[in-house]
Design an enzyme around this catalytic site. Structure first.
Site, PDB file in Angstrom:
ATOM      1  N   ASP A  16       1.341  21.092  -6.100  1.00 10.92           N
ATOM      2  CA  ASP A  16       0.222  21.713  -5.420  1.00 10.92           C
ATOM      3  C   ASP A  16       0.996  21.938  -3.940  1.00 10.92           C
ATOM      4  OD1 ASP A  16      -1.451  20.977  -7.397  1.00 10.92           O
ATOM      5  OD2 ASP A  16      -2.266  19.189  -6.314  1.00 10.92           O
ATOM      6  N   LYS A  19       2.854  26.683  -4.671  1.00 10.53           N
ATOM      7  CA  LYS A  19       3.768  27.566  -5.610  1.00 10.53           C
ATOM      8  C   LYS A  19       3.210  28.733  -6.074  1.00 10.53           C
ATOM      9  CE  LYS A  19       4.045  23.966  -8.409  1.00 10.53           C
ATOM     10  NZ  LYS A  19       3.312  22.872  -7.659  1.00 10.53           N
ATOM     11  N   GLY A  43      -2.353  23.835 -11.757  1.00 16.89           N
ATOM     12  CA  GLY A  43      -3.600  24.534 -11.091  1.00 16.89           C
ATOM     13  C   GLY A  43      -2.783  25.342 -10.031  1.00 16.89           C
ATOM     14  N   HIS A  44      -2.492  26.613 -10.007  1.00 12.78           N
ATOM     15  CA  HIS A  44      -1.941  27.366  -9.193  1.00 12.78           C
ATOM     16  C   HIS A  44      -3.043  28.340  -8.603  1.00 12.78           C
ATOM     17  CE1 HIS A  44       2.348  26.302 -11.070  1.00 12.78           C
ATOM     18  NE2 HIS A  44       1.587  25.375 -10.663  1.00 12.78           N
ATOM     19  N   GLN A 233       4.116  21.493 -11.611  1.00 12.13           N
ATOM     20  CA  GLN A 233       4.095  20.223 -11.213  1.00 12.13           C
ATOM     21  C   GLN A 233       5.239  20.049 -10.047  1.00 12.13           C
ATOM     22  OE1 GLN A 233       3.918  20.467 -15.065  1.00 12.13           O
ATOM     23  NE2 GLN A 233       1.756  20.462 -14.484  1.00 12.13           N
TER      24      GLN A 233
HETATM   25  P1  GDP Z   1       0.515  24.984  -6.538  1.00  9.45           P
HETATM   26  O1  GDP Z   1      -0.058  24.039  -7.587  1.00  9.45           O
HETATM   27  O2  GDP Z   1       1.885  24.434  -5.917  1.00  9.45           O
HETATM   28  O3  GDP Z   1       0.338  26.501  -6.935  1.00  9.45           O
HETATM   29  O4  GDP Z   1      -0.538  24.676  -5.252  1.00  9.45           O
HETATM   30  P2  GDP Z   1      -2.216  24.599  -5.461  1.00  9.45           P
HETATM   31  O5  GDP Z   1      -2.851  26.043  -5.528  1.00  9.45           O
HETATM   32  O6  GDP Z   1      -2.647  23.650  -6.474  1.00  9.45           O
HETATM   33  O7  GDP Z   1      -2.475  24.213  -4.014  1.00  9.45           O
HETATM   34  C1  GDP Z   1      -2.469  24.707  -3.013  1.00  9.45           C
HETATM   35  C2  GDP Z   1      -3.309  25.091  -1.936  1.00  9.45           C
HETATM   36  O8  GDP Z   1      -3.112  25.430  -0.658  1.00  9.45           O
HETATM   37  C3  GDP Z   1      -4.214  26.202  -2.623  1.00  9.45           C
HETATM   38  O9  GDP Z   1      -5.429  26.102  -2.222  1.00  9.45           O
HETATM   39  C4  GDP Z   1      -3.618  27.515  -1.657  1.00  9.45           C
HETATM   40  O10 GDP Z   1      -4.401  28.370  -1.667  1.00  9.45           O
HETATM   41  C5  GDP Z   1      -3.492  26.878  -0.240  1.00  9.45           C
HETATM   42  N1  GDP Z   1      -2.358  27.248   0.361  1.00  9.45           N
HETATM   43  C6  GDP Z   1      -1.119  27.576   0.051  1.00  9.45           C
HETATM   44  N2  GDP Z   1      -0.465  28.114   0.976  1.00  9.45           N
HETATM   45  C7  GDP Z   1      -1.168  27.514   2.124  1.00  9.45           C
HETATM   46  C8  GDP Z   1      -0.862  27.765   3.535  1.00  9.45           C
HETATM   47  O11 GDP Z   1       0.124  28.093   4.149  1.00  9.45           O
HETATM   48  N3  GDP Z   1      -1.806  27.163   4.563  1.00  9.45           N
HETATM   49  C9  GDP Z   1      -3.088  26.824   3.995  1.00  9.45           C
HETATM   50  N4  GDP Z   1      -4.108  26.289   4.844  1.00  9.45           N
HETATM   51  N5  GDP Z   1      -3.365  26.802   2.652  1.00  9.45           N
HETATM   52  C10 GDP Z   1      -2.340  26.924   1.806  1.00  9.45           C
HETATM   53  P1  IMO Z   2       0.656  21.979 -10.010  1.00  7.46           P
HETATM   54  O1  IMO Z   2       1.506  22.627 -11.219  1.00  7.46           O
HETATM   55  C1  IMO Z   2      -0.582  17.830  -8.901  1.00  7.46           C
HETATM   56  C2  IMO Z   2      -0.241  14.708 -11.926  1.00  7.46           C
HETATM   57  C3  IMO Z   2      -1.416  14.039 -12.526  1.00  7.46           C
HETATM   58  C4  IMO Z   2      -1.175  12.606 -12.767  1.00  7.46           C
HETATM   59  C5  IMO Z   2       0.380  12.929 -13.456  1.00  7.46           C
HETATM   60  C6  IMO Z   2       0.273  13.233 -15.000  1.00  7.46           C
HETATM   61  O2  IMO Z   2      -0.725  22.256  -9.829  1.00  7.46           O
HETATM   62  O3  IMO Z   2       1.432  21.431  -9.030  1.00  7.46           O
HETATM   63  P2  IMO Z   2      -0.414  14.807 -16.752  1.00  7.46           P
HETATM   64  O4  IMO Z   2      -1.903  15.345 -16.817  1.00  7.46           O
HETATM   65  O5  IMO Z   2       0.537  15.793 -16.560  1.00  7.46           O
HETATM   66  O6  IMO Z   2      -0.550  13.813 -17.652  1.00  7.46           O
HETATM   67  O7  IMO Z   2      -0.736  13.956 -15.371  1.00  7.46           O
HETATM   68  O8  IMO Z   2       0.649  14.075 -12.960  1.00  7.46           O
HETATM   69  N1  IMO Z   2      -0.015  16.216 -12.206  1.00  7.46           N
HETATM   70  C7  IMO Z   2      -0.247  17.015 -10.975  1.00  7.46           C
HETATM   71  N2  IMO Z   2      -0.120  16.782  -9.789  1.00  7.46           N
HETATM   72  N3  IMO Z   2      -0.272  19.058  -9.337  1.00  7.46           N
HETATM   73  C8  IMO Z   2       0.267  19.374 -10.546  1.00  7.46           C
HETATM   74  O9  IMO Z   2       0.497  20.441 -11.014  1.00  7.46           O
HETATM   75  C9  IMO Z   2      -0.088  18.502 -11.559  1.00  7.46           C
HETATM   76  N4  IMO Z   2       0.108  18.254 -12.810  1.00  7.46           N
HETATM   77  C10 IMO Z   2      -0.189  17.053 -13.302  1.00  7.46           C
HETATM   78  O10 IMO Z   2      -2.412  14.048 -11.392  1.00  7.46           O
HETATM   79  O11 IMO Z   2      -0.732  11.888 -11.633  1.00  7.46           O
HETATM   80 MG    MG Z   3      -1.849  22.839  -8.164  1.00  8.13          MG
END
Ligand code: GDP
Ligand code: IMO
Ligand code: MG
Length: 434
Positions: A16, A19, A43-44, A233
């Site tokens: 998270d 990415k 979840g991107h 991840q």
């Molecule tokens: P990912 O899994 O690496 O793609 O990241 P996620 O989407 O799960 O979580 C990142 C969260 O931070 C999302 O809600 C994005 O919209 C938000 N986000 C990304 N870059 C920034 C930033 O520079 N500032 C803030 N405040 N939020 C951001």
């Molecule tokens: P993105 O791509 C954050 C964590 C789960 C759990 C462990 C194993 O959005 O960064 P799984 O379902 O793979 O068996 O879970 O890994 N986990 C993540 N945490 N971002 C993710 O993906 C994750 N994908 C799995 O919370 O601790």
């Molecule tokens: Mg994510």
């Protein structure tokens, strides 16, 4: 051999990092965006033009009409979740089918993989991993045990028979754990109800471009096309180098790009590593810099730190440079991308963990047992910038205190920060000398 290279973007922490935002931002520089690992546990998030999109299996270049997106062989495909993503993109006016290619060697997540995931977690009690319960562990287990079912198998005559064999195997495994299969639900549905949806989604999946994507990627590479591999991840969740056993079941590091897409190590170019300006973790497992105080709460509320896939609250803490340096080493990171720095805009003080204290000794490496309870982070404090940075477009215009903080990260990791992200929106991204 081609001189053209595949660049990689991946996460350096516990996921998270942002990415999705950066892949979407960088997509204009590439022809093809390819996912190489993970599945619907990811979840991107993408935000632009006032819209927000959450992607799970589909690569984050999908909102660019002229780019091809590849779901590589290293990815797990869950047909229902995949079709939900397609529908959600279509509702927003995108035409994902036109620019999506799916590997016939990607493995399928069956409904019973998800039941088994829930049963495995329940059997672990307090030691549960905190899985997203999307069936990731059981589906990769079947892949490695050589009993998995691949996307290409859906066109085979014996598909139904193989499905039934796998289902029977999983139901037996659930029983062996001491549970009845009907104790668990898939997405709040009984197994029978979910199977109907799953088979309907499978029929729709058949109409997509399913092929041997390793040939597609290598031939496009030969033609000089620019390719970006998108990680899911992150390094500290990697099956080998993460905080085992509190990890996911795939290779999340740059090494996973070769096996997850079918490209040679000699074809790898730049490696972009994303890190938040602080740390988060969702699910169980050690987290040395975790904060349990008001500052931690502030990071959570200002950063909207709730999981995109499960809605769970993310744990928060200061940036861990020991872990970050480790991740840079394992991946061969060439460029750091510093995300969510705006979340700390109001902080009078910001901290960086440069070492851990373990049994009275200071260490600057990740110990074999990453036991957060026995380790105390050793922090260096920096003054906060206490001003809003979200609308700043130029690195030189960032507050001096923030530049000092960024410089400290660069010095400690030895890697240049090439991108600073200052809001969730695609436009609020400062790109430096890339
Ligand atoms: P990912 O899994 O690496 O793609 O990241 P996620 O989407 O799960 O979580 C990142 C969260 O931070 C999302 O809600 C994005 O919209 C938000 N986000 C990304 N870059 C920034 C930033 O520079 N500032 C803030 N405040 N939020 C951001
Ligand atoms: P993105 O791509 C954050 C964590 C789960 C759990 C462990 C194993 O959005 O960064 P799984 O379902 O793979 O068996 O879970 O890994 N986990 C993540 N945490 N971002 C993710 O993906 C994750 N994908 C799995 O919370 O601790
Ligand atoms: Mg994510």
């Amino acid at each position: 051999m081609t001189e053209n290279k595949v660049d990689i973007l991946l996460g350096l922490q516990w996921g998270d990092e942002g990415k999705g935002k950066v892949v979407d931002f960088l997509s204009e520089n590439y022809d093809i965006i390819a996912r190489f690992n993970g599945g619907p546990n990811a979840g991107h998030t993408l935000e632009f033009n006032g819209m927000k999109h959450a992607l799970h299996i589909i690569p984050s270049g999908i909102c660019h009409k002229d780019k091809k997106n590849v779901i590589g062989n290293g990815v797990l495909v869950e047909p229902c979740i995949f079709m939900e993503e397609i529908a959600s993109l279509q509702e927003k006016g995108f035409t994902p089918k036109n620019n999506l290619v799916i590997s016939n060697k990607a493995h399928l997540i069956l409904p019973t993989h998800r039941l088994l995931d829930a049963a495995n977690e329940k059997s672990k009690g307090d030691r549960k991993i905190g899985s997203t319960l999307k069936g990731i562990g059981p589906a990769y287990t079947d892949k490695i045990a050589r009993v998995g079912i691949r996307v290409g198998d859906i066109f085979e005559k014996d598909f139904k028979e193989r499905y039934e064999n796998s289902k029977a195997l999983h139901l037996n495994q659930i029983k062996a754990l001491g549970f009845a299969a009907d104790e668990f639900k898939v997405a709040d549905k009984t197994l029978g109800d979910y199977e109907q949806l799953w088979f309907a989604a499978l029929e729709e999946l058949k109409t997509f471009n399913i092929t041997n994507t390793e040939y597609f990627i290598n031939s496009e590479l030969q033609k000089g096309k620019k390719i970006l591999a998108e990680g899911a991840q992150a390094t500290m969740l990697d099956i080998d180098f993460g905080s085992y056993p509190f990890v996911t079941s795939s290779t999340t590091t740059s090494a996973g790009v070769c096996s997850g897409l079918g490209i040679a190590p000699t074809c790898i170019g730049r490696i972009f590593g994303t890190t938040k300006a602080y740390c988060t973790r969702v699910g169980s497992g050690p987290f040395p810099t975790e904060l349990f105080d008001a500052t931690g709460e502030q990071l959570c509320s200002q950063g909207h730190e709730f999981g995109v896939t499960t809605g769970r609250k993310r744990r928060t803490g200061w940036l861990d440079l020991v872990a970050l340096k480790y991740a840079c080493m394992i991946n061969g990171v060439t460029d750091l991308m510093l995300m969510k720095i705006d979340v700390m805009d109001n902080f009078p003080v910001v901290k960086l963990c440069e070492k851990y204290s373990l049994d009275g000794t200071q260490i600057d490496y990740i110990p074999y047992n990453l036991d957060a309870e026995k380790m105390q982070p050793v922090y260096t404090e920096y003054p906060g910038w206490q001003t809003s940075v979200s609308k700043i477009k130029d690195f030189d215009k960032l507050p001096a205190e923030m530049k000092t903080y960024i410089q400290a990260i660069e010095e400690k990791t030895g890697i240049r920060v090439s991108l600073v992200s200052v809001s969730p929106d695609r436009d609020d991204t400062i790109f430096r000398n890339l």
